[in-house]
Design a protein around this motif. Sequence first.
Motif, PDB file in Angstrom:
ATOM      1  N   TRP A 109      -1.779   0.595  10.437  1.00 21.46           N
ATOM      2  CA  TRP A 109      -2.476   1.741   9.877  1.00 21.46           C
ATOM      3  C   TRP A 109      -1.741   3.024  10.254  1.00 21.46           C
ATOM      4  O   TRP A 109      -1.306   3.210  11.391  1.00 21.46           O
ATOM      5  CB  TRP A 109      -3.912   1.780  10.399  1.00 21.46           C
ATOM      6  N   THR A 110      -1.566   3.929   9.264  1.00 20.57           N
ATOM      7  CA  THR A 110      -0.937   5.221   9.509  1.00 20.57           C
ATOM      8  C   THR A 110      -1.932   6.326   9.172  1.00 20.57           C
ATOM      9  O   THR A 110      -3.056   6.055   8.742  1.00 20.57           O
ATOM     10  CB  THR A 110       0.323   5.396   8.642  1.00 20.57           C
ATOM     11  N   GLY A 111      -1.492   7.553   9.322  1.00 16.50           N
ATOM     12  CA  GLY A 111      -2.370   8.684   9.025  1.00 16.50           C
ATOM     13  C   GLY A 111      -2.783   8.755   7.576  1.00 16.50           C
ATOM     14  O   GLY A 111      -3.817   9.355   7.249  1.00 16.50           O
ATOM     15  N   ILE A 112      -2.002   8.150   6.673  1.00 19.63           N
ATOM     16  CA  ILE A 112      -2.343   8.157   5.244  1.00 19.63           C
ATOM     17  C   ILE A 112      -2.777   6.780   4.760  1.00 19.63           C
ATOM     18  O   ILE A 112      -2.924   6.564   3.546  1.00 19.63           O
ATOM     19  CB  ILE A 112      -1.166   8.676   4.384  1.00 19.63           C
TER      20      ILE A 112
ATOM     21  N   ARG B 292      -2.722   2.262   5.085  1.00 23.41           N
ATOM     22  CA  ARG B 292      -1.821   1.120   5.259  1.00 23.41           C
ATOM     23  C   ARG B 292      -1.074   0.798   3.974  1.00 23.41           C
ATOM     24  O   ARG B 292       0.072   0.327   3.999  1.00 23.41           O
ATOM     25  CB  ARG B 292      -2.639  -0.103   5.712  1.00 23.41           C
TER      26      ARG B 292
ATOM     27  N   LYS C  38      -8.640   8.297  -1.141  1.00 26.96           N
ATOM     28  CA  LYS C  38      -8.609   8.142   0.313  1.00 26.96           C
ATOM     29  C   LYS C  38      -8.759   6.670   0.650  1.00 26.96           C
ATOM     30  O   LYS C  38      -9.728   6.029   0.276  1.00 26.96           O
ATOM     31  CB  LYS C  38      -9.739   8.958   0.954  1.00 26.96           C
TER      32      LYS C  38
ATOM     33  N   LYS D  54     -10.202   2.790   6.254  1.00 27.54           N
ATOM     34  CA  LYS D  54      -9.770   1.817   7.246  1.00 27.54           C
ATOM     35  C   LYS D  54     -10.726   0.649   7.264  1.00 27.54           C
ATOM     36  O   LYS D  54     -11.946   0.830   7.226  1.00 27.54           O
ATOM     37  CB  LYS D  54      -9.700   2.467   8.637  1.00 27.54           C
TER      38      LYS D  54
END
Length: 512
Positions: free
Chosen positions: A104-107, A109, A256, A259
């Motif tokens: 997972w990244t800030g923007i 996966r 968006k 997660k």
Amino acid sequence: MARGEGAEQYSTGLLSIKPINTDIKTAKPKAQRNRLTVWNKLCYAIGGAPYQITGSALGFFLQIYLLDVAQLDPFHASIILFVGRAWDAVTDPTVGFLVSRSKWTGIGRMMPWILCSTPFAVLTYFLIWYVPSFGQGKVLWYLVFYCLFQSMQTCFHVPYSALTMFITNDQKERDSATAYRMMVEVLGTVLGTAIQGQIVGGSTNCPTEPYDLDSRNSTNTSRVSLDETKQAYLIASGVICIIYVLCAGVLFLGVKERKENGGEKTLLTFRQGLWLVMSYGPYVKLVIGFLFTSLAFMLLEGNFALFITYSLGHRKDFQNILLVIMLSGALTIPWWQWFLTRFGKKKAVYFGITWAVPFMILIICIKSNLIISYLVSVAAGVSVAAAFLLPWSMLPDVVDDFKAKNPDIHGHEALFYSFYVFFIKFASGVSLGVSTLSLKFAGYVTGSCSQPEAVSLTLKVLVAPVPVALIAVGLLILRTYPIDEERRQGNQKLLQKILDSESETSVLGSEV
């Protein structure tokens, strides 16, 4: 069996958590958390347009481009088409496996894959439609850039397809977003067909009235027209590249990625992932069934431009006929969404796919008539819409069914989508390779304004009898697909309970 065990396991866990929920107000509006706005759905849907715009341009025009513009031998063209699609198919499970192991990244996966692949996909797509000046290495040129583009497109489309599972947890919202996506994707095929067809359709290296020209003038006219045709293909590809970048930007800005709840991902080896997916019965039946029906429509798509040009004799109108098919499909997507909501997805499959069969038969039986060709195209577009919508509407149901039976396995969504795309693309490569080889054996003459009668007969076989047989086999397999509306709704309720339980547990943990 496993389904009942999964239900028991989570029903007991839920009973111990539910009473605590009376004091927690933050967990109550779960329906609102799962809802998507119309803007979110539109932005998500627009992200699917590049795949269909480029796919329709390549599907309808690449074969005729390689044969009549790049002027490759049909055997070499068949190698490019088959190897390119086969390579594309192999990259799908590979990318799906890598995506499933991504962190997972800030923007998100999935989003980094989409953003990073876009510039390379655009560049390689443009170079596919460029005719190099050298003669010896043409085959290698097209093979390399076709394979590179397919790889970059896979890095975009596999995570985009799996993104369906990460924009919301609500099944109805996902179905609605999928309907938006299919509407935009069919519009994407319209746009791709329109851009490529209308820009390229006006350019031809065949004089309108060759009998009015002496041999010398005819040769000069043909040479000039061929250069114009090459230029037209480059302009069309440039326009499509700009749209590709804009759509990727809208997807990034308007969607968006959520997660995933439910703990850490289950890290699987490639072999474990392959076994996980291919041993799951409902998924295998769905994929094999749509493999046959998709192969039927791919044969029709890949050979239809040649069929219209050389069998029906509508050289000047082929791009308009293709556009009518795609427009008809785009306009009927909402109707199919209503139909599957009202009568169920399996009934929509039977009715939607078989709708095309009588029109496939009609188009090869009647004498060439432009008005009838347009009418048949309108009717065939209705079935094309169903073929677009239904597989992508049913895949999330299989993923949900798997989740309900295997609640401890997470992060597997991209594997289901990538292996499905793998089989469909491999089938596409087989269909293009076999059909182009068939044209070579029939005596197809590269760059000629007319073809032998054997070519016309071969094209008729490729757009009707063979697709009809494939559709029949596919529908027989789909009859055994076990996920009906009752089972689908049961899975939805069970997964919602699991999600509520996990959300309440996470809230309790944060309060403590």
